[in-house]
Design a protein around this motif. Structure first.
Motif, PDB file in Angstrom:
ATOM      1  N   ALA A  92       0.700  -1.113   0.012  1.00  8.48           N
ATOM      2  CA  ALA A  92      -0.132   0.079   0.077  1.00  8.48           C
ATOM      3  C   ALA A  92       0.914   1.356   0.056  1.00  8.48           C
ATOM      4  O   ALA A  92       0.285   2.338  -0.406  1.00  8.48           O
ATOM      5  CB  ALA A  92      -1.042  -0.034   1.197  1.00  8.48           C
ATOM      6  N   SER A  93       2.228   1.172   0.340  1.00  7.85           N
ATOM      7  CA  SER A  93       2.999   2.184   0.265  1.00  7.85           C
ATOM      8  C   SER A  93       3.512   2.693  -0.968  1.00  7.85           C
ATOM      9  O   SER A  93       4.242   3.602  -1.198  1.00  7.85           O
ATOM     10  CB  SER A  93       4.083   1.988   1.373  1.00  7.85           C
ATOM     11  N   LEU A  94       3.305   1.866  -2.085  1.00  8.64           N
ATOM     12  CA  LEU A  94       3.985   1.957  -3.230  1.00  8.64           C
ATOM     13  C   LEU A  94       3.352   2.801  -4.013  1.00  8.64           C
ATOM     14  O   LEU A  94       1.983   2.966  -4.147  1.00  8.64           O
ATOM     15  CB  LEU A  94       4.250   0.709  -4.022  1.00  8.64           C
ATOM     16  N   HIS A  95       3.741   3.740  -4.759  1.00 16.39           N
ATOM     17  CA  HIS A  95       3.487   4.518  -5.880  1.00 16.39           C
ATOM     18  C   HIS A  95       3.931   4.492  -7.016  1.00 16.39           C
ATOM     19  O   HIS A  95       4.997   4.670  -7.344  1.00 16.39           O
ATOM     20  CB  HIS A  95       3.501   6.039  -5.381  1.00 16.39           C
ATOM     21  N   LEU A  96       3.262   3.691  -7.933  1.00 16.79           N
ATOM     22  CA  LEU A  96       3.883   3.320  -9.268  1.00 16.79           C
ATOM     23  C   LEU A  96       3.152   4.048 -10.454  1.00 16.79           C
ATOM     24  O   LEU A  96       1.651   4.238 -10.689  1.00 16.79           O
ATOM     25  CB  LEU A  96       3.253   1.856  -9.520  1.00 16.79           C
ATOM     26  N   SER A  97       3.871   4.417 -11.382  1.00 12.24           N
ATOM     27  CA  SER A  97       3.682   5.100 -12.631  1.00 12.24           C
ATOM     28  C   SER A  97       3.852   4.170 -13.833  1.00 12.24           C
ATOM     29  O   SER A  97       4.964   3.665 -13.755  1.00 12.24           O
ATOM     30  CB  SER A  97       4.345   6.421 -12.987  1.00 12.24           C
ATOM     31  N   ALA A  98       2.950   3.979 -14.702  1.00 13.97           N
ATOM     32  CA  ALA A  98       3.376   3.074 -15.881  1.00 13.97           C
ATOM     33  C   ALA A  98       3.742   3.921 -17.034  1.00 13.97           C
ATOM     34  O   ALA A  98       3.515   4.953 -17.677  1.00 13.97           O
ATOM     35  CB  ALA A  98       1.905   2.481 -16.373  1.00 13.97           C
ATOM     36  N   LEU A  99       4.998   3.117 -17.747  1.00 18.33           N
ATOM     37  CA  LEU A  99       5.723   3.607 -18.600  1.00 18.33           C
ATOM     38  C   LEU A  99       5.782   2.533 -19.755  1.00 18.33           C
ATOM     39  O   LEU A  99       6.556   1.505 -19.598  1.00 18.33           O
ATOM     40  CB  LEU A  99       7.037   3.993 -18.402  1.00 18.33           C
ATOM     41  N   ASN A 100       4.870   2.754 -20.848  1.00 19.16           N
ATOM     42  CA  ASN A 100       4.855   1.681 -21.878  1.00 19.16           C
ATOM     43  C   ASN A 100       4.389   2.455 -23.111  1.00 19.16           C
ATOM     44  O   ASN A 100       4.350   3.771 -23.169  1.00 19.16           O
ATOM     45  CB  ASN A 100       3.949   0.430 -21.478  1.00 19.16           C
ATOM     46  N   LYS A 101       4.188   1.541 -24.185  1.00 17.69           N
ATOM     47  CA  LYS A 101       3.740   2.068 -25.216  1.00 17.69           C
ATOM     48  C   LYS A 101       2.362   2.861 -25.298  1.00 17.69           C
ATOM     49  O   LYS A 101       2.255   3.698 -26.246  1.00 17.69           O
ATOM     50  CB  LYS A 101       3.758   0.792 -26.161  1.00 17.69           C
ATOM     51  N   HIS A 102       1.685   2.767 -24.154  1.00 23.27           N
ATOM     52  CA  HIS A 102       0.591   3.463 -24.212  1.00 23.27           C
ATOM     53  C   HIS A 102       0.497   4.917 -23.447  1.00 23.27           C
ATOM     54  O   HIS A 102      -0.330   5.819 -23.350  1.00 23.27           O
ATOM     55  CB  HIS A 102      -0.726   2.487 -23.547  1.00 23.27           C
ATOM     56  N   THR A 103       1.933   5.140 -22.901  1.00 25.23           N
ATOM     57  CA  THR A 103       2.115   6.376 -22.240  1.00 25.23           C
ATOM     58  C   THR A 103       2.295   7.357 -22.930  1.00 25.23           C
ATOM     59  O   THR A 103       3.208   7.498 -24.009  1.00 25.23           O
ATOM     60  CB  THR A 103       3.410   6.000 -21.257  1.00 25.23           C
ATOM     61  N   GLU A 104       1.684   8.431 -22.811  1.00 23.46           N
ATOM     62  CA  GLU A 104       1.892   9.661 -23.669  1.00 23.46           C
ATOM     63  C   GLU A 104       2.962  10.571 -23.160  1.00 23.46           C
ATOM     64  O   GLU A 104       3.713  10.504 -22.019  1.00 23.46           O
ATOM     65  CB  GLU A 104       0.799  10.750 -23.355  1.00 23.46           C
ATOM     66  N   VAL A 105       3.969  11.046 -23.996  1.00 25.56           N
ATOM     67  CA  VAL A 105       5.105  11.681 -23.573  1.00 25.56           C
ATOM     68  C   VAL A 105       5.025  12.895 -22.746  1.00 25.56           C
ATOM     69  O   VAL A 105       5.896  13.130 -22.123  1.00 25.56           O
ATOM     70  CB  VAL A 105       5.847  12.246 -25.225  1.00 25.56           C
ATOM     71  N   SER A 106       3.940  13.371 -22.947  1.00 21.29           N
ATOM     72  CA  SER A 106       3.373  14.598 -22.056  1.00 21.29           C
ATOM     73  C   SER A 106       3.574  14.174 -20.328  1.00 21.29           C
ATOM     74  O   SER A 106       3.524  14.924 -19.626  1.00 21.29           O
ATOM     75  CB  SER A 106       2.092  15.262 -22.412  1.00 21.29           C
ATOM     76  N   GLU A 107       3.309  12.849 -20.167  1.00 19.37           N
ATOM     77  CA  GLU A 107       3.233  12.265 -18.823  1.00 19.37           C
ATOM     78  C   GLU A 107       4.756  12.148 -18.207  1.00 19.37           C
ATOM     79  O   GLU A 107       4.882  12.021 -17.078  1.00 19.37           O
ATOM     80  CB  GLU A 107       2.518  11.109 -18.727  1.00 19.37           C
ATOM     81  N   HIS A 108       5.851  12.161 -19.132  1.00 18.59           N
ATOM     82  CA  HIS A 108       7.059  11.682 -18.681  1.00 18.59           C
ATOM     83  C   HIS A 108       7.683  12.638 -17.491  1.00 18.59           C
ATOM     84  O   HIS A 108       8.249  12.323 -16.769  1.00 18.59           O
ATOM     85  CB  HIS A 108       8.156  11.795 -19.768  1.00 18.59           C
ATOM     86  N   ASN A 109       7.410  13.940 -17.820  1.00 20.55           N
ATOM     87  CA  ASN A 109       7.855  14.819 -16.819  1.00 20.55           C
ATOM     88  C   ASN A 109       7.337  14.805 -15.427  1.00 20.55           C
ATOM     89  O   ASN A 109       7.989  14.522 -14.393  1.00 20.55           O
ATOM     90  CB  ASN A 109       7.732  16.509 -17.230  1.00 20.55           C
ATOM     91  N   GLN A 110       5.827  14.423 -15.466  1.00 19.79           N
ATOM     92  CA  GLN A 110       5.020  14.312 -14.217  1.00 19.79           C
ATOM     93  C   GLN A 110       5.771  13.052 -13.358  1.00 19.79           C
ATOM     94  O   GLN A 110       5.913  13.265 -12.198  1.00 19.79           O
ATOM     95  CB  GLN A 110       3.782  14.109 -14.487  1.00 19.79           C
ATOM     96  N   MET A 111       6.521  11.963 -14.012  1.00 18.93           N
ATOM     97  CA  MET A 111       6.778  10.849 -13.265  1.00 18.93           C
ATOM     98  C   MET A 111       7.900  11.329 -12.550  1.00 18.93           C
ATOM     99  O   MET A 111       8.271  10.468 -11.409  1.00 18.93           O
ATOM    100  CB  MET A 111       6.927   9.753 -14.314  1.00 18.93           C
ATOM    101  N   LEU A 112       8.554  12.146 -12.807  1.00 14.21           N
ATOM    102  CA  LEU A 112      10.061  12.435 -12.131  1.00 14.21           C
ATOM    103  C   LEU A 112       9.736  13.546 -10.915  1.00 14.21           C
ATOM    104  O   LEU A 112      10.499  14.034 -10.393  1.00 14.21           O
ATOM    105  CB  LEU A 112      11.124  13.019 -12.839  1.00 14.21           C
ATOM    106  N   GLN A 113       8.184  14.168 -10.959  1.00 18.33           N
ATOM    107  CA  GLN A 113       8.166  14.947  -9.938  1.00 18.33           C
ATOM    108  C   GLN A 113       8.448  14.805  -8.611  1.00 18.33           C
ATOM    109  O   GLN A 113       8.873  15.488  -7.732  1.00 18.33           O
ATOM    110  CB  GLN A 113       6.623  15.504 -10.198  1.00 18.33           C
ATOM    111  N   PRO A 114       8.110  13.347  -8.108  1.00 22.14           N
ATOM    112  CA  PRO A 114       8.793  13.212  -6.824  1.00 22.14           C
ATOM    113  C   PRO A 114      10.198  13.307  -6.457  1.00 22.14           C
ATOM    114  O   PRO A 114      10.413  13.689  -5.238  1.00 22.14           O
ATOM    115  CB  PRO A 114       8.280  11.608  -6.580  1.00 22.14           C
ATOM    116  N   CYS A 115      10.999  13.209  -7.543  1.00 22.23           N
ATOM    117  CA  CYS A 115      12.383  13.366  -7.491  1.00 22.23           C
ATOM    118  C   CYS A 115      12.691  14.936  -6.844  1.00 22.23           C
ATOM    119  O   CYS A 115      13.583  15.314  -6.309  1.00 22.23           O
ATOM    120  CB  CYS A 115      13.268  13.354  -8.617  1.00 22.23           C
TER     121      CYS A 115
END
Length: 247
Positions: A68-91
């Motif tokens: 339940a503590s895990l936060h997962l973002s999916a990166l695959n052929k269905h992922t929009e390029v516009s979503e990439h930046n948001q995936m690194l927001q936690p950093c």
């Protein structure tokens, strides 16, 4: 000064050893260093190809990790390029993030390279961890040229284009003294092998490396003429093919 989290590139096993009979024969930590386990202990944010597979892998490495503590973002052929930046927001908020492929090392023959590129652009430290790469393991076990080689990914589906690509790889191997690696979707492996044996010259060397790091691992290098006399079933077995000029 704002503290930025780090992006850890976390390798996984080369095949699913968490279910079926393989689970009884294989331990992920037989092929992964303790560093991977220690890293998973303190990371809760992940970028993964498939959430279900990632959760199963994490559980196999660290059963006590609270899912339940895990936060997962999916990166695959269905992922929009516009979503990439948001995936690194936690950093950017000071949290460490783990990037995982479905098999092997992230960023190598894997969509994760796009995330690593953005991390560099944002000044996020990238930390690659040691783990199994099917490309390097196949090359190591092939006896072919490890000083100069090329990984070509998937061959064209069209039969004519596929044969043209194979001829081109063979010529490159001859002219550049270079090992040429390629792969196929596992259920098409046997058909690809047929095409390879029909297309290449008899003396050209061919290595087939499949089920790497598994109990059923198979690595063999023969000339094409010798492969035509050899029976091997590659159906649904993850495999890498390497061709190289004869010696």
């Amino acid at each position: 000064m704002k503290v930025t989290g780090k992006l850890y590139l976390i390798p996984v096993t080369l095949a699913d050893t968490t279910s079926s009979e393989l689970a009884k024969q294989s331990n992920p930590l037989d092929v992964l260093p303790e560093t991977v386990k220690r890293t998973i202990e303190f990371i809760d944010y992940y970028i993964v190809e498939n959430e279900k597979n990632a959760r199963r892998f994490i559980k196999s490495i660290l059963p006590e990790k609270v899912q339940a503590s895990l936060h997962l973002s999916a990166l695959n052929k269905h992922t929009e390029v516009s979503e990439h930046n948001q995936m690194l927001q936690p950093c950017l908020e000071g949290k460490n993030v783990g990037l995982m492929s479905d098999a092997g090392c992230p960023g190598v023959a894997d969509p994760g390279a796009a995330i690593v590129k953005i991390a560099h652009e944002k000044g996020i430290q990238v930390i690659p961890l040691v783990g199994p790469s099917s490309i390097l393991l196949a090359l190591m076990g092939s006896g072919m040229n490890g000083q100069s080689f090329a990984f070509n990914g998937y061959l064209p589906i069209d039969k004519g284009e596929k044969k043209a690509a194979l001829k081109n790889f063979e010529q490159l191997s001859f002219s550049k003294n270079q090992s040429q690696l390629f792969i196929e979707t596992p259920y098409r492996n046997n058909k690809l092998l047929e095409d390879v044996l029909q297309t290449l010259q008899p003396n050209t060397l061919l290595c087939i490396a499949c089920d790497l790091t598994l109990p059923s691992e198979y690595i063999k290098t023969l000339r094409v003429a010798e492969w035509k006399k050899t029976k091997v079933d590659l159906h649904n077995r993850p495999a890498i093919f390497i061709i190289y000029k004869s010696f």
